[in-house]
Design an enzyme around this catalytic site. Sequence first.
Site, short mmCIF file in Angstrom:
data_model
loop_
_atom_site.label_atom_id
_atom_site.label_comp_id
_atom_site.label_asym_id
_atom_site.label_seq_id
_atom_site.Cartn_x
_atom_site.Cartn_y
_atom_site.Cartn_z
N LYS A 52 0.84 -1.21 0.00
CA LYS A 52 0.00 0.00 0.00
C LYS A 52 0.87 1.25 0.00
CE LYS A 52 -0.70 2.02 3.45
NZ LYS A 52 -1.60 1.65 4.51
N ALA A 116 -2.22 -24.52 10.22
CA ALA A 116 -2.21 -25.23 11.49
C ALA A 116 -3.52 -24.97 12.21
CB ALA A 116 -1.04 -24.75 12.35
N TYR A 179 -9.96 3.26 6.82
CA TYR A 179 -8.57 3.40 6.36
C TYR A 179 -8.42 2.94 4.89
CZ TYR A 179 -6.32 3.46 11.13
OH TYR A 179 -5.89 3.74 12.40
N GLU A 183 -7.65 5.20 1.49
CA GLU A 183 -6.29 5.07 0.93
C GLU A 183 -6.35 4.66 -0.54
OE1 GLU A 183 -3.71 4.08 4.98
OE2 GLU A 183 -4.21 2.43 3.67
N ARG A 206 -14.82 7.27 10.72
CA ARG A 206 -15.46 7.28 12.03
C ARG A 206 -14.43 6.85 13.08
NH1 ARG A 206 -18.23 3.53 14.88
NH2 ARG A 206 -18.20 2.01 13.19
N GLU A 442 6.04 23.08 12.64
CA GLU A 442 6.23 24.12 13.66
C GLU A 442 4.89 24.67 14.16
OE1 GLU A 442 8.06 27.89 12.43
OE2 GLU A 442 7.56 27.41 10.35
P1 FAD Z 1 -1.36 -10.83 10.01
O1 FAD Z 1 -0.27 -9.92 9.60
O2 FAD Z 1 -2.61 -10.80 9.24
O3 FAD Z 1 -0.74 -12.29 9.98
C1 FAD Z 1 -1.51 -13.43 10.20
C2 FAD Z 1 -0.89 -14.58 9.43
O4 FAD Z 1 -1.47 -15.81 9.87
C3 FAD Z 1 -1.16 -14.51 7.93
O5 FAD Z 1 0.06 -14.56 7.23
C4 FAD Z 1 -2.03 -15.72 7.65
O6 FAD Z 1 -1.78 -16.29 6.38
C5 FAD Z 1 -1.61 -16.66 8.75
N1 FAD Z 1 -2.61 -17.66 9.11
C6 FAD Z 1 -3.93 -17.47 9.32
N2 FAD Z 1 -4.52 -18.60 9.71
C7 FAD Z 1 -3.54 -19.54 9.74
C8 FAD Z 1 -3.52 -20.92 10.10
N3 FAD Z 1 -4.60 -21.55 10.54
N4 FAD Z 1 -2.37 -21.60 10.00
C9 FAD Z 1 -1.23 -20.96 9.56
N5 FAD Z 1 -1.19 -19.66 9.25
C10 FAD Z 1 -2.34 -18.96 9.35
N6 FAD Z 1 -1.22 -1.38 9.67
C11 FAD Z 1 -0.37 -0.37 9.92
O7 FAD Z 1 0.12 -0.25 11.05
N7 FAD Z 1 -0.02 0.53 8.95
C12 FAD Z 1 -0.51 0.44 7.70
O8 FAD Z 1 -0.18 1.27 6.85
C13 FAD Z 1 -1.41 -0.61 7.40
N8 FAD Z 1 -1.91 -0.73 6.16
C14 FAD Z 1 -2.75 -1.76 5.88
C15 FAD Z 1 -3.27 -1.86 4.60
C16 FAD Z 1 -4.13 -2.89 4.28
C17 FAD Z 1 -4.69 -2.98 2.89
C18 FAD Z 1 -4.49 -3.85 5.28
C19 FAD Z 1 -5.41 -4.98 4.95
C20 FAD Z 1 -3.99 -3.76 6.56
C21 FAD Z 1 -3.12 -2.70 6.88
N9 FAD Z 1 -2.60 -2.55 8.15
C22 FAD Z 1 -1.75 -1.51 8.43
C23 FAD Z 1 -2.98 -3.47 9.24
C24 FAD Z 1 -1.88 -4.54 9.47
O9 FAD Z 1 -1.59 -5.19 8.25
C25 FAD Z 1 -2.35 -5.54 10.50
O10 FAD Z 1 -2.75 -4.87 11.67
C26 FAD Z 1 -1.23 -6.53 10.86
O11 FAD Z 1 -0.77 -7.22 9.73
C27 FAD Z 1 -1.72 -7.52 11.90
O12 FAD Z 1 -0.72 -8.45 12.19
P2 FAD Z 1 -1.09 -9.91 12.74
O13 FAD Z 1 0.19 -10.58 13.07
O14 FAD Z 1 -2.11 -9.80 13.78
O15 FAD Z 1 -1.80 -10.63 11.52
P1 NDP Z 2 -12.30 0.07 8.94
O1 NDP Z 2 -12.84 -0.59 10.14
O2 NDP Z 2 -11.24 1.11 9.09
O3 NDP Z 2 -13.48 0.70 8.09
C1 NDP Z 2 -14.56 -0.08 7.67
C2 NDP Z 2 -15.52 0.82 6.94
O4 NDP Z 2 -16.51 0.04 6.28
C3 NDP Z 2 -16.24 1.79 7.85
O5 NDP Z 2 -16.33 3.03 7.20
C4 NDP Z 2 -17.61 1.14 8.03
O6 NDP Z 2 -18.62 2.08 8.24
C5 NDP Z 2 -17.80 0.50 6.68
N1 NDP Z 2 -18.69 -0.66 6.72
C6 NDP Z 2 -18.69 -1.67 7.62
N2 NDP Z 2 -19.60 -2.60 7.29
C7 NDP Z 2 -20.20 -2.16 6.16
C8 NDP Z 2 -21.23 -2.68 5.34
N3 NDP Z 2 -21.83 -3.82 5.62
N4 NDP Z 2 -21.60 -1.97 4.24
C9 NDP Z 2 -21.01 -0.79 3.95
N5 NDP Z 2 -20.00 -0.26 4.70
C10 NDP Z 2 -19.62 -0.93 5.79
O7 NDP Z 2 -11.81 -1.14 8.03
P2 NDP Z 2 -10.86 -1.23 6.78
O8 NDP Z 2 -11.37 -2.38 6.01
O9 NDP Z 2 -10.72 0.08 6.10
O10 NDP Z 2 -9.47 -1.59 7.45
C11 NDP Z 2 -9.36 -2.63 8.42
C12 NDP Z 2 -8.37 -2.27 9.48
O11 NDP Z 2 -7.05 -2.43 8.99
C13 NDP Z 2 -8.42 -0.81 9.94
O12 NDP Z 2 -9.41 -0.58 10.89
C14 NDP Z 2 -7.04 -0.61 10.50
O13 NDP Z 2 -7.00 -1.07 11.82
C15 NDP Z 2 -6.20 -1.49 9.61
N6 NDP Z 2 -5.56 -0.64 8.57
C16 NDP Z 2 -4.65 0.29 8.94
C17 NDP Z 2 -4.09 1.12 8.02
C18 NDP Z 2 -3.08 2.15 8.43
O14 NDP Z 2 -2.57 2.04 9.53
N7 NDP Z 2 -2.78 3.13 7.60
C19 NDP Z 2 -4.43 1.04 6.60
C20 NDP Z 2 -5.41 0.03 6.31
C21 NDP Z 2 -5.95 -0.77 7.27
P3 NDP Z 2 -18.93 2.72 9.67
O15 NDP Z 2 -17.83 3.68 9.95
O16 NDP Z 2 -20.22 3.38 9.47
O17 NDP Z 2 -18.96 1.58 10.63
#
Ligand code: FAD
Ligand code: NDP
Length: 459
Positions: A52, A116, A179, A183, A206, A442
């Site tokens: 991203k 697992a 988020y 983005e 929100r 600043e």
């Molecule tokens: P994950 O990183 O999701 O890791 C879980 C792992 O477990 C995965 O690799 C999965 O394949 C594996 N797994 C699942 N089930 C099993 C099983 N049964 N056996 C073996 N393996 C398994 N956070 C930020 O701080 N900054 C950002 O800019 C940001 N951008 C994001 C953008 C996007 C599009 C998304 C989706 C998320 C973003 N996040 C961001 C959130 C961040 O990616 C997550 O909070 C973080 O990866 C969580 O780490 P985790 O270890 O809990 O899980």
């Molecule tokens: P978010 O929880 O941030 O946002 C979900 C959005 O989807 C909200 O606006 C919510 O609305 C809306 N929504 C929920 N259910 C429905 C539905 N049934 N129909 C229509 N709209 C709906 O989730 P994201 O998927 O954007 O990201 C997941 C998480 O990953 C984030 O919360 C964050 O923790 C992490 N992340 C962090 C990033 C970063 O650090 N830069 C970047 C990307 C992800 P409402 O507000 O009304 O509930």
Amino acid sequence: MAERYDFDYFVIGGGSGGVRSARIAGAHGAKVGLAEERDLGGTCVNVGCVPKKLFTYAAHFAHDFEDAAGYGWTLGERSFSWRTLIENKNREIARLNGVYRRLLEGAGVEIFDTRATLEDTHTIRLGDGRKVTARTILIAVGGWPTRPSEPGTELGITSNEAFFLEDLPKHITVCGGGYIAVEFSGIFKALGVEVTHLYRGRSLLRGFDRDLGQSLATEMMKQKIDLRFETIISRLSQTGDGLAATLSDGRLLETGTVLFAIGRTPMTEGLGLEKAGVARDAMGAIVVDAEYKTNIDNIYAVGDVTNRVNLTPVAIAEGHIVADRLFGNRSRALGYEFIPTAVFSNPPIATVGYTEEAARKTYGAVDVYRTSFRPMKHTLSGRDERTVMKLVVDKGTDRVVGAHMIGPDAPEIMQGVGIALNAGATKAQFDATIGIHPTAAEEFVTLRTPLPPPAPTED
Ligand code: FAD
Ligand code: NDP
């Protein structure tokens, strides 16, 4: 340790939290196993933060090229190759996967490239049917994009697929107000895709300070993103070369692709939690105590699977703390009150601490300092974009309890402000700090006059 179990510590999930925990436990001398069913590094490295952020760099060039004209630059013909971006991104991520593998191996962790699941409180079943046992188990399986339930919505994509699109569509519809949605809207728009953005609520982001969501909406509209509030897709169907979306307001929208970014669900289905008796909440998230222990004494969980603060640095910190406590005889707690976070929207947002609204509820009387200005760069570029910065101060103690910003470099600026808030800095200490001139940052140390208090509401 006693040889009753195959491992001292078995980690399910090789993402941000799991990898850190396994590495630290291994470094403390524990015999550690880790299972990952997809790619090491998890969501963040493969389909999250890292790709991203690379995409946002790609997107920023579009603006930089435009802005350069006001500074005297004439640029030749420009073109953008999505496929080159994807290929280069994939190569970088493959490199990172290798780095993660080497880090784990270097800490003596045995890696199982397979799914697992739990058989009982100490037994893990691997994808090939083998069973291994562990004294302590960490569940760090993360989350998975939630899909809507409306008819035809399976035709749309989620962020997982957005990172691997073969070609950019001419038009994309992005659904969600969090988020990921904002983005991706910014990224696609800057890369030349027409974007319609649908959000079911009235104010984006929100949970963030309201000024941020509102300012972002204004900027998105200036960029000609077709932003529609209180609208969802109620039906999606295939057309010749795209999709037709029937919207909740009855209108029809022809679009190339629909990206659903409506939240993420903890990946606990089919994990065998019931066999081990591990409790989940109504959302499917694993319930943990302050030490990340589940209701079962030897099973822990960290990161997105606990659905608390779903950010990579939080998952990493939690995984580290668990390993230190179990194997390093070190105990510490993570503070959740002042976690800085950024949204890599266009312009970006960053925030730490309480929103104005939440601070009023928690602290009662608060002073709010706010500034809105055109960034210096845009005095010559001519871009019509405004930066907003805001401090929320507890009147009783003079402590700064919230800092919020939308504008260029907000994420880079907020990291330092986050240290100040975690250290309990007062407004007087912000004021006593000399600014770095000329910067936007600043402004955080030169905000002198609080806003007048809001008029009382009837409720
Ligand atoms: P994950 O990183 O999701 O890791 C879980 C792992 O477990 C995965 O690799 C999965 O394949 C594996 N797994 C699942 N089930 C099993 C099983 N049964 N056996 C073996 N393996 C398994 N956070 C930020 O701080 N900054 C950002 O800019 C940001 N951008 C994001 C953008 C996007 C599009 C998304 C989706 C998320 C973003 N996040 C961001 C959130 C961040 O990616 C997550 O909070 C973080 O990866 C969580 O780490 P985790 O270890 O809990 O899980
Ligand atoms: P978010 O929880 O941030 O946002 C979900 C959005 O989807 C909200 O606006 C919510 O609305 C809306 N929504 C929920 N259910 C429905 C539905 N049934 N129909 C229509 N709209 C709906 O989730 P994201 O998927 O954007 O990201 C997941 C998480 O990953 C984030 O919360 C964050 O923790 C992490 N992340 C962090 C990033 C970063 O650090 N830069 C970047 C990307 C992800 P409402 O507000 O009304 O509930």
